[in-house]
Design a protein around this motif. Structure first.
Motif, PDB file in Angstrom:
ATOM      1  N   UNK A 135      -2.663  -5.186 -10.723  1.00 33.88           N
ATOM      2  CA  UNK A 135      -1.900  -5.440  -9.511  1.00 33.88           C
ATOM      3  C   UNK A 135      -1.825  -4.164  -8.691  1.00 33.88           C
ATOM      4  N   UNK A 136      -1.957  -4.304  -7.336  1.00 41.32           N
ATOM      5  CA  UNK A 136      -1.814  -3.129  -6.481  1.00 41.32           C
ATOM      6  C   UNK A 136      -0.352  -2.687  -6.470  1.00 41.32           C
ATOM      7  N   UNK A 137      -0.153  -1.399  -6.134  1.00 39.00           N
ATOM      8  CA  UNK A 137       1.184  -0.829  -6.248  1.00 39.00           C
ATOM      9  C   UNK A 137       2.185  -1.500  -5.303  1.00 39.00           C
ATOM     10  N   UNK A 138       1.755  -1.777  -4.049  1.00 37.04           N
ATOM     11  CA  UNK A 138       2.664  -2.391  -3.081  1.00 37.04           C
ATOM     12  C   UNK A 138       3.069  -3.789  -3.542  1.00 37.04           C
ATOM     13  N   UNK A 139       2.104  -4.530  -4.086  1.00 38.08           N
ATOM     14  CA  UNK A 139       2.411  -5.888  -4.522  1.00 38.08           C
ATOM     15  C   UNK A 139       3.334  -5.857  -5.753  1.00 38.08           C
ATOM     16  N   UNK A 140       3.094  -4.897  -6.638  1.00 36.57           N
ATOM     17  CA  UNK A 140       3.931  -4.743  -7.824  1.00 36.57           C
ATOM     18  C   UNK A 140       5.358  -4.392  -7.416  1.00 36.57           C
ATOM     19  N   UNK A 141       5.466  -3.501  -6.394  1.00 39.61           N
ATOM     20  CA  UNK A 141       6.795  -3.140  -5.895  1.00 39.61           C
ATOM     21  C   UNK A 141       7.495  -4.357  -5.316  1.00 39.61           C
ATOM     22  N   UNK A 142       6.785  -5.094  -4.441  1.00 35.50           N
ATOM     23  CA  UNK A 142       7.389  -6.268  -3.814  1.00 35.50           C
ATOM     24  C   UNK A 142       7.825  -7.275  -4.876  1.00 35.50           C
ATOM     25  N   UNK A 143       6.982  -7.481  -5.884  1.00 35.22           N
ATOM     26  CA  UNK A 143       7.296  -8.476  -6.911  1.00 35.22           C
ATOM     27  C   UNK A 143       8.561  -8.092  -7.674  1.00 35.22           C
ATOM     28  N   UNK A 144       8.650  -6.829  -8.138  1.00 37.14           N
ATOM     29  CA  UNK A 144       9.811  -6.471  -8.958  1.00 37.14           C
ATOM     30  C   UNK A 144      11.064  -6.341  -8.100  1.00 37.14           C
ATOM     31  N   UNK A 145      10.932  -5.787  -6.874  1.00 33.48           N
ATOM     32  CA  UNK A 145      12.118  -5.632  -6.028  1.00 33.48           C
ATOM     33  C   UNK A 145      12.680  -7.005  -5.651  1.00 33.48           C
ATOM     34  N   UNK A 146      11.827  -7.897  -5.158  1.00 34.85           N
ATOM     35  CA  UNK A 146      12.316  -9.202  -4.699  1.00 34.85           C
ATOM     36  C   UNK A 146      12.790 -10.064  -5.869  1.00 34.85           C
ATOM     37  N   UNK A 147      12.137  -9.932  -7.034  1.00 36.60           N
ATOM     38  CA  UNK A 147      12.585 -10.710  -8.188  1.00 36.60           C
ATOM     39  C   UNK A 147      14.003 -10.302  -8.580  1.00 36.60           C
ATOM     40  N   UNK A 148      14.257  -8.983  -8.611  1.00 44.33           N
ATOM     41  CA  UNK A 148      15.583  -8.510  -8.989  1.00 44.33           C
ATOM     42  C   UNK A 148      16.624  -8.893  -7.942  1.00 44.33           C
ATOM     43  N   UNK A 149      16.298  -8.646  -6.658  1.00 41.67           N
ATOM     44  CA  UNK A 149      17.235  -8.979  -5.585  1.00 41.67           C
ATOM     45  C   UNK A 149      17.519 -10.476  -5.573  1.00 41.67           C
ATOM     46  N   UNK A 150      16.459 -11.290  -5.688  1.00 40.07           N
ATOM     47  CA  UNK A 150      16.627 -12.739  -5.633  1.00 40.07           C
ATOM     48  C   UNK A 150      17.450 -13.263  -6.797  1.00 40.07           C
ATOM     49  N   UNK A 151      17.223 -12.718  -7.999  1.00 39.37           N
ATOM     50  CA  UNK A 151      17.958 -13.252  -9.148  1.00 39.37           C
ATOM     51  C   UNK A 151      19.431 -12.852  -9.091  1.00 39.37           C
ATOM     52  N   UNK A 212      -0.840  -4.355 -15.461  1.00 41.59           N
ATOM     53  CA  UNK A 212      -1.271  -2.970 -15.248  1.00 41.59           C
ATOM     54  C   UNK A 212      -1.411  -2.686 -13.756  1.00 41.59           C
ATOM     55  N   UNK A 213      -0.943  -1.510 -13.345  1.00 42.77           N
ATOM     56  CA  UNK A 213      -1.064  -1.093 -11.960  1.00 42.77           C
ATOM     57  C   UNK A 213      -2.472  -0.581 -11.701  1.00 42.77           C
ATOM     58  N   UNK A 214      -2.953  -0.825 -10.460  1.00 39.29           N
ATOM     59  CA  UNK A 214      -4.324  -0.450 -10.176  1.00 39.29           C
ATOM     60  C   UNK A 214      -4.458   1.059  -9.997  1.00 39.29           C
ATOM     61  N   UNK A 215      -3.544   1.677  -9.226  1.00 37.68           N
ATOM     62  CA  UNK A 215      -3.686   3.117  -8.999  1.00 37.68           C
ATOM     63  C   UNK A 215      -2.606   3.877  -9.767  1.00 37.68           C
ATOM     64  N   UNK A 216      -2.865   5.121 -10.026  1.00 39.96           N
ATOM     65  CA  UNK A 216      -2.011   5.894 -10.918  1.00 39.96           C
ATOM     66  C   UNK A 216      -1.014   6.771 -10.176  1.00 39.96           C
ATOM     67  N   UNK A 217      -0.945   6.628  -8.830  1.00 34.83           N
ATOM     68  CA  UNK A 217       0.033   7.437  -8.090  1.00 34.83           C
ATOM     69  C   UNK A 217       1.437   7.062  -8.538  1.00 34.83           C
ATOM     70  N   UNK A 218       2.329   8.041  -8.499  1.00 31.67           N
ATOM     71  CA  UNK A 218       3.695   7.764  -8.943  1.00 31.67           C
ATOM     72  C   UNK A 218       4.601   7.518  -7.747  1.00 31.67           C
ATOM     73  N   UNK A 219       5.811   7.017  -8.002  1.00 31.13           N
ATOM     74  CA  UNK A 219       6.785   6.788  -6.948  1.00 31.13           C
ATOM     75  C   UNK A 219       6.525   5.466  -6.245  1.00 31.13           C
ATOM     76  N   UNK A 220       7.538   5.014  -5.494  1.00 31.73           N
ATOM     77  CA  UNK A 220       7.418   3.756  -4.786  1.00 31.73           C
ATOM     78  C   UNK A 220       6.590   3.967  -3.531  1.00 31.73           C
ATOM     79  N   UNK A 221       5.815   2.970  -3.091  1.00 37.57           N
ATOM     80  CA  UNK A 221       5.129   3.080  -1.811  1.00 37.57           C
ATOM     81  C   UNK A 221       6.158   3.222  -0.701  1.00 37.57           C
TER      82      UNK A 221
END
Lengths: 344, 255
Positions: A135-151, A212-221
């Motif tokens: 998964x790309x980093x932005x999509x991974x961020x959106x998925x976990x952020x929105x899942x937590x906020x939504x729940x 698994x994240x596609x790129x290894x950069x750290x921190x949120x986009x």
């Protein structure tokens, strides 16, 4: 967001107990299929982890504090059914040991936090991440952020619904909804950020558990993080202004009370109140805090500004109060050194 | 962390502590249900409900100061919701206490009723929590029909929470030893949390292996049901009779 006994009526509490029993029966049957019977201890230890993390409170508004909820983390790592069981155990122990929420309200709390949380989180996360392993980093961020906020929001919104169906509290439904959802939008945004950070770190430590994240950069986009903070602020402001619009104004309610208190025969007081109201309408620039003709737009803007102000003051106050504040629970995590080891 | 800091009074010795966990669970549920089902404007009728849990707490030897402190810690939600009622229910009602009579906002009456219902149910729950070990409660839940997988989760969660909290404490100490006086940076804290999660996971896997090696097959040995004693049966009967009596008295007075 623990619900108390005192706000529910027996039929509502009973119906929610039945719902919780049905839902948890389903979850434990499903979890048993997905999770090897012998892996039950795994869920126990991870439940203990979330429980311990929940003991660390962060202040939201004066008098209220949020804590890491963890439903999303468990749902992503273990799947929704096992996560529901784990969260249910947490809610039950919180009720029986810390008296968070009442025994009769346990059904409501189980539905709000143990059932709705993990299933909503899992649905949102897998819908956005696509269930893929790369998964790309932005999509991974959106998925976990929105899942937590939504729940978090979904569970919080159920509380005013359950309370107003019971009819014990006098607060209007929209007011309660606005306050609960507004406060929990803050909690949900913090939860989203924590969940993303923990999942991203976990993807490096244990890639067998997390997509698994596609790129290894750290921190949120950065762009995504900024967008999510703005969206959360708009949510908070919108919900809080919804609550403010239901709050009776001080002067209005005083006049209302005068009208009710006066016996029907006394006309002067009534007309005086009427006159005051008429004058009030003429001189007020923003009657009821919204510009005439401006509609909901001005209410929302003033709500967002007010919420930003309140949050600023609250966080400043919280920072000032944090030094030297005693912990609420004896069992709060960390900080206290262990007793010296005795002879083993 | 010693586990006694979570439920330190559950292992005291008293007649209340010796009562069966199932009996206490049922009694607390019945008492709470009776009080909560009182009408939303009831105030004086709720006061008698406070007597039995308060008396049993006194008899159990649990320090009153601890009970009061817990009540204070868990009260904010009930207090803030009760405080909303006087804001929204502004019409006046007559209230009387013996020869005195006065007129107050209706919201004060219904708000007071919410607070009393909170007090009754919180006292009853505190009685249960401070006089019963959680392992016994998990067993009681299992024998009262809670799914076995869930009751086991409760028991395991309780077993491991002390170890995990200790690990949090160690990580916190290690972090503060390496960064004197600095406030934790959010990214570092998240990484630490993830590290703790991974460590908890490894521990869980070791525990699973150890339990499997010792013949664990998913069944719950701790739930073996002890026989109810006469005192337990008497206790449940008294709780049922008292709750029903108080509730019926309220219905009868209403006419």
């Amino acid at each position: 967001m623990h619900m108390g006994n005192e706000l529910l009526t027996l039929p509502v509490a009973g119906a929610l107990f039945a719902g919780a029993a049905g839902g948890l029966g389903y979850a434990s049957a499903k979890a048993r299929k997905g999770l090897d019977e012998k892996k039950v201890p795994l869920l126990g230890v991870l439940g203990a982890f979330v429980f311990a993390a929940q003991m660390v409170n962060f202040p939201v508004l004066p008098g209220t504090s949020g804590h890491f909820v963890g439903a999303t983390l468990l749902a992503v790592v273990l799947g929704p059914h096992a996560a529901a069981l784990g969260m249910a155990a947490i809610v039950i122990v919180q009720c029986l040991v810390f008296q968070d929420g009442g025994l009769l309200a346990l059904g409501a709390n189980l539905v709000n936090m143990a059932l709705v949380g993990p299933y909503v989180a899992h649905a949102i996360f897998s819908a956005i991440s696509g269930g893929g392993r790369d998964v790309s980093r932005a999509r991974f961020y959106a998925a976990s952020f929105l899942a937590a906020l939504g729940s978090v929001l979904a569970g919080a919104i159920l509380v005013p619904i359950e309370v107003s169906v019971s009819g014990v509290s006098a607060a209007p439904f929209l007011f309660f909804l606005g306050v609960m959802a507004g406060v929990h939008a803050v909690i949900g945004a913090a939860e989203g950020a924590i969940t993303f950070a923990v999942l991203a770190a976990l993807a490096r430590l244990r890639p067998d558990l997390v997509p698994v994240l596609r790129d290894e950069r750290r921190g949120a986009p950065l762009g995504a993080a900024l967008a999510s903070v703005l969206a959360a602020a708009a949510l908070v402001g919108g919900f809080l202004s919804l609550a403010a619009s239901e709050l009776p104004d001080g002067l209005d309610s005083t006049l209302e009370r005068l009208e009710v208190l006066k016996p029907a025969g006394e006309e002067p007081a009534r007309s005086a109140a009427d006159a005051a109201e008429r004058i009030g309408e003429k001189i007020a620039i923003f009657p009821d805090y919204s510009r005439p003709g401006g509609g909901w737009y001005w209410t929302t803007v003033s709500g967002i500004l007010g919420a930003a102000l309140v949050l600023g003051v609250a966080s400043a106050a919280a920072r000032a109060l944090r030094t030297g504040r005693p912990r609420a629970d004896a069992a709060s995590a960390g900080g206290r050194p262990d007793p010296p080891p005795g002879p083993a | 962390m010693h586990h006694a800091s979570i439920d330190r009074y559950a292992s005291l010795e008293s007649p209340v502590h010796r009562l069966d966990a199932r009996a206490k669970l049922v009694a607390v549920l019945v008492c709470t249900a009776a009080a909560v089902s009182e009408p939303r404007h009831e105030v004086a009728g709720l006061l008698p409900y406070l007597v039995p849990p308060a008396a049993l707490i006194l008899a159990s030897g649990v320090p009153v100061s601890f009970i009061l402190k817990r009540l204070l810690v868990i009260s904010p939600f009930a207090l803030s919701v009760a405080a909303l009622n006087p804001i929204f229910e502004t019409w006046p009602v007559r209230v009387g206490l013996g020869p005195w009579e006065t007129t107050v906002r209706a919201g004060w009456v219904t708000g007071g009723s919410i607070l009393l219902k909170f007090l009754v149910s919180a006292l009853a729950l505190l009685l249960l929590a401070t006089t019963t070990r959680l392992s016994r409660l998990a067993g009681a839940m299992s024998s009262l029909g809670v799914p076995r997988a869930l009751a086991m989760q409760v028991a395991l969660l309780y077993r491991f929470v002390f170890l995990v909290v200790d690990e949090f404490g160690r990580a916190h100490r290690a972090a503060s030893a390496r960064a004197v006086g600095s406030k934790g940076l959010a990214p570092a804290a998240a990484a630490a949390l993830a590290g703790l999660f991974a460590r908890a996971l490894r521990r869980a896997e070791r525990v699973t292996q150890a339990m499997t090696a010792r013949g664990f097959d998913g069944s719950f040995a701790g739930a073996s049901a002890a026989r109810l004693r006469a005192a337990d049966v008497l206790f449940v009967a008294a709780a049922l009779a008292l709750s029903a009596g108080l509730r019926l008295r309220g219905l009868w007075l209403e006419g």
